[in-house]
Design a protein around this motif. Structure first.
Motif, PDB file in Angstrom:
ATOM      1  N   SER B   2       9.912   1.359   4.460  1.00  7.85           N
ATOM      2  CA  SER B   2       8.589   1.981   4.352  1.00  7.85           C
ATOM      3  C   SER B   2       8.468   2.808   3.080  1.00  7.85           C
ATOM      4  N   HIS B 182       1.519  -3.376   7.905  1.00  5.67           N
ATOM      5  CA  HIS B 182       2.795  -4.057   8.134  1.00  5.67           C
ATOM      6  C   HIS B 182       2.741  -5.351   7.341  1.00  5.67           C
ATOM      7  N   ASN B 191       6.438  -1.506   5.347  1.00  5.81           N
ATOM      8  CA  ASN B 191       5.363  -0.686   5.904  1.00  5.81           C
ATOM      9  C   ASN B 191       4.914   0.343   4.895  1.00  5.81           C
TER      10      ASN B 191
END
Lengths: 464, 372, 105
Positions: B2, B182, B191
């Motif tokens: 992420s 996503h 992400n």
């Protein structure tokens, strides 16, 4: 020259000559294009006009070319010498230069018989005047009767080196030393391939006979040589090398090197044919079926341009490709093709017996191919060093093409022909990847340069 | 994996955006399906051109020109940028009239960078030119740089500021879940709350994943380069009524373009040079420089680029999804804009608005067109 | 470095190398004809000016670029001698292009 032929053959070596003769004998319209002024390819170069005495010095294998060339001359195939092919595409259109004029011609079928080139292996000093490839020495000998005058050092690995030494010996050339860089470990690696190779005893016995003759003549041969370096101020003066644990050197103004040969794939690349890396032959080669068909319909490859098997094999492969073309053109049936091809297929098979042994025996060590010295020039045209290539990799340029974009390595007039393999090896080595992964330079046309004037004079077409 | 922002596309626009966001403290990850600069960014002709831009692009190009003048401060590399000017040549009175109308338009918008020159000044600047030309329009601040070097500089500086670049990472699908994107790729899931589409010729597919159709057409423009030549010309040249882009690089090679299309197989990402079309480029070059007749072409290539129907880019927030942004469709003249595009996107994302006028580049301008 | 073996009945033609009249057997490449005269170099590189001689002799390496009949960058190994041919060492990028008026007189 017509605008269209049923068959276009590119290359006038054994494969191209055999292919064109086979097809033309059955009435197919066929044009054979070649860069040289006379047929024969590199192997049978200048065979038609060579003085008898010089032909004898070159040995019996060379003289085989006479029959091939005679048959081709007697066939109805049209022959266009001194012709360069600068583009070829999947629609079977070829751009060529003939008499300094650009033309396009099309063909139903195209056989690419581009042959082989010397494998370029960069080493320190290889750009100095006085350092040349062994093939260059042989071409000078065959085509012009020019031989070394004041002694020569031969260095490298592979059968051609021995052959050239033998030819020079008979021509009265002083060979100062023959430096064989084949690693000793290869002898063991090649051993399992030996039984099959014995089926091709002709090659083995010839190699042994050459060696014995050189030895008898007192020519020093050193095996297991490494760290080959050419030295001199603006031209070759000394060849330095490691042998038997010692650094040695020998004075010479001429060094001829040979590190095996690789397929000349620039035309198949331009056509968009699929290629693969061959670990055993240490080269890229087009993917073919048993008849020489590439993955593009109607484009075939025959001879060493498809993978290295030698001149005799090229001749057989040329005939097979010629028969395949006849069948594709519905001149003969598939059954006829299969029947007519039996003898050549058998011979081709026999010719290939020796190869696994030769490939294992003359396998070059990866560290030699990956240019260990950072100061060594890899791209002769743009003068890019191995160190600069390693720096580019360290800066995040992950494959051969990115390295080329960043360093201009491969962007000179030779179009990367001399550095493509070395760059792939260096990048692979630096990234811990395989050569197949780091990749080959993408082919950028034209395959050989043409001028703005030549291009402008081609027929125009509607604009975008 | 992420981050704050996911940027799709590792070309110039993606790398420039990553750099500007990273300089403002955002964690960025750039997802590139091949390797950075594989298509148009790596193989562009490298023109730094304000000359003859669409009025909608003028404020952007003028700002970008200032950034290029000082590019080393931004990128720690001069990208081999040179500023010998860009010039459009007039061959007759009709050409002169056309160029004068253009110069008047630019002046009326309040800009001074495009300037008419007469025959004497033209031949003072380009003495090698064939004698039949009559004048031209010039932007003296323009020039060129090396595109792949510029891309590398953007990428390296962005990386130094913490941005991450992933090669061989092809986006398969996009999904928004509890306020975060996503992104499913060939190398796993990524992400981030914010998504930027800088996917060039592949931006249409990415926009499609956001249910946002755009009339983007992938095309491949051909370029050719010659062997190195002795220095003989300085400015980058075009012509008032012919397709031509012509320059001599520092190393002596000539780069010749002319907005001519290669054959393109977009699905297989393959281009093929159309030599019969390139004959036109060669003939045009020889019309202006007959002395180049025996100069050899050593390489020709084509890069796959995104073209919009109005030939100006999309620089805009998404209309269909919040926290998604677009910058694509530069229609083969995005190279010069690249530094400013990163800044505009960073402003859109972090400040909610751009300090430069980008309304004409809004994605909504095609709404009616798509419905028809 | 090199010498020519005595040939049988080869036709001899005249060429000019760097302003000097020479004889060469008909049909051989320019590179072979020049190499048999043992030149110091046949070109200097455009990048560093270093000296080079032909390397592969088979049209692949482009090391043998020379100025032939006024045209730069011609491959001497793939060009064949003709009567009266003018051959010059190529220095860097070769001779200057016409700098004025498109090269017209």
């Amino acid at each position: 020259m017509n605008n269209h032929y049923q068959l276009l053959v590119i290359g006038g070596g054994p494969a191209g000559l055999a292919a064109a003769t086979t097809a033309a004998e059955r009435g197919v319209t066929c044009a054979l294009l070649d860069e040289q002024p006379t047929p024969g390819g590199q192997i049978y170069r200048a065979i038609e006009a060579i003085p008898e005495q010089r032909a004898k010095l070159l040995g019996p294998e060379y003289l085989r070319g006479r029959k091939l060339v005679n048959e081709f001359r007697q066939s109805a195939a049209e022959y266009f010498p001194e012709t360069q092919v600068w583009s070829i595409d999947k629609e079977h259109q070829a751009g060529l230069l003939h008499n300094h004029q650009a033309h396009f011609i099309t063909a139903d079928q195209i056989i690419i018989a581009s042959g082989a080139m010397e494998r370029p292996v960069p080493f320190p000093g290889w750009t100095l005047p006085g350092v040349m490839q062994a093939g260059a020495g042989q071409i000078l000998f065959k085509s012009a009767g020019i031989v070394p005058d004041n002694g020569v050092v031969l260095a490298g690995s592979g059968p051609l080196l021995l052959l050239l030494a033998w030819q020079y010996l008979h021509a009265g050339v002083e060979i100062r030393v023959l430096l064989d860089v084949t690693p000793f470990a290869n002898h063991l690696q090649a051993l399992p391939e030996l039984p099959r190779a014995l089926l091709a005893y002709r090659y083995l016995s010839k190699g042994i006979a050459y060696q014995l003759e050189l030895k008898r003549a007192g020519i020093p041969i050193m095996f297991g040589v490494s760290d080959l370096t050419a030295e001199g101020n603006e031209r070759l003066q000394r060849v330095r090398f490691s042998h038997a644990g010692k650094r040695k050197s020998i004075v010479s103004e001429l060094l001829l090197t040979h590190f095996g040969v690789i397929p000349h794939i620039w035309l198949t690349q331009a056509a968009g044919c699929k290629h693969r890396w061959d670990n055993s032959q240490q080269c890229w080669r087009p993917e073919l079926d048993d008849w020489g068909n590439t993955d593009i319909e109607g484009i075939l490859v025959a001879g060493d341009g498809a993978g290295i098997y030698g001149a005799r094999a090229a001749e057989h492969a040329g005939r097979l490709a010629g028969l395949q073309v006849l069948s594709a053109l519905n001149v003969i049936s598939r059954q006829e093709r299969d029947q007519l091809s039996r003898k050549d297929r058998k011979r081709l098979h026999e010719e290939r017996h020796i190869r696994p042994f030769l490939e294992a025996y003359f396998h070059l060590p990866d560290n030699l191919l990956a240019t260990p010295g950072n100061d060594t020039i890899v791209c002769r045209c743009e003068e890019v060093t191995a160190g600069q290539i390693r720096e580019a990799v360290a800066a995040g340029h992950e494959n051969s093409n990115q390295v080329k974009f960043f360093t201009r390595c491969g962007m000179g007039p030779c179009q990367g022909r001399q550095c493509a393999n070395a760059v792939a090896h260096i990048v692979a080595d630096a990234r811990g990847k395989s050569v197949a992964e780091t990749g080959l330079f993408r082919g950028r046309p034209p395959v050989s340069p043409l001028t703005l004037g030549q291009l402008a004079q081609l027929p125009k077409k509607g604009t975008a | 994996m992420s981050s704050d922002v996911i940027i799709i596309g590792g070309g110039l626009m993606g790398a420039s955006t990553a750099l500007q966001l990273a300089m403002r403290g955002c964690r960025c990850i750039v997802l590139e399906k091949d390797s950075p600069g594989r298509h148009s960014s790596g193989v562009s002709a490298g023109g730094l051109r304000q000359l003859n831009r669409d009025p909608a692009e003028i404020p952007l190009t003028v700002e970008a020109a200032k950034m290029w003048r000082n590019i080393e401060a931004l990128l720690d590399s001069d990208c081999d940028a040179r500023f010998p000017g860009q010039l459009r040549i007039a061959e007759n009175a009709a050409d002169m009239e056309k160029l004068e109308r253009r110069a008047a338009l630019v002046r009326s918008l309040g800009y001074q960078h495009e300037e008419m020159i007469d025959r004497d000044e033209l031949y003072r600047l380009v003495p090698a030119l064939s004698p039949h030309c009559v004048g031209g329009l010039i932007c003296r601040e323009d020039g060129y740089a090396r595109p792949y070097h510029a891309l590398t500089a953007f990428r390296r500086k962005a990386q130094a500021q913490g941005a991450e670049f992933r090669s061989d990472t092809k986006v398969h699908s996009l999904r928004k879940k509890s306020g975060a994107w996503h992104v499913r790729t060939s190398q796993g899931i990524f992400n981030a709350p914010i998504l930027v589409n800088c996917a060039g010729a592949w931006a249409k597919a990415i926009a499609g994943m956001l249910d946002e159709p755009v009339p983007l057409t992938p095309k491949a423009l051909m370029l050719m380069v010659t062997e190195r030549l002795p220095h003989f010309v300085d400015p980058v040249m075009g012509a008032a009524s012919r397709k031509l882009s012509f320059k001599q690089m520092q190393n002596g090679t000539l780069i010749i373009g002319g907005a001519l299309l290669a054959k393109l197989d977009f699905a297989r990402e393959k281009t093929e040079i159309d030599w019969l079309r390139l004959t036109e480029s060669a003939a045009t070059v020889l019309r202006f420089f007959p002395q180049l007749k025996n100069v050899r072409i050593v390489r020709a290539w084509a890069g796959i680029e995104a073209f919009m129907p109005d030939n100006i880019p999309v620089i805009s927030a998404s209309q269909t999804c919040s926290n998604a942004y677009h910058a694509f469709g530069f229609s083969a003249h995005g190279f010069q804009l690249s530094p400013v595009i990163g800044r505009i996107l960073s402003e859109l994302i972090l400040d909610g608005r751009s300090t430069l006028p980008i309304e004409p580049c809004h994605i909504g301008r095609f709404n009616n067109m798509e419905k028809q | 470095m090199f010498k020519q073996l005595p040939a049988d009945e080869t036709e001899i033609i005249g060429i000019v190398f760097n302003g000097k009249a020479l004889q060469a057997p008909k049909g051989i490449s320019v590179a072979a004809a020049i190499l048999s005269r043992n030149p110091d170099h046949t070109r200097t590189t455009p990048v560093t000016g270093s000296k080079r001689l032909p390397f592969c002799m088979m049209g692949v390496c482009y090391e043998c670029l020379m100025v032939i009949d006024g045209q730069a960058n011609r491959r001497a190994c793939a060009t064949y001698v003709e009567e009266g041919m003018r051959i010059e060492t190529q220095l860097g990028v070769g001779p200057a292009l016409a700098l004025e008026g498109g090269g017209s007189e």
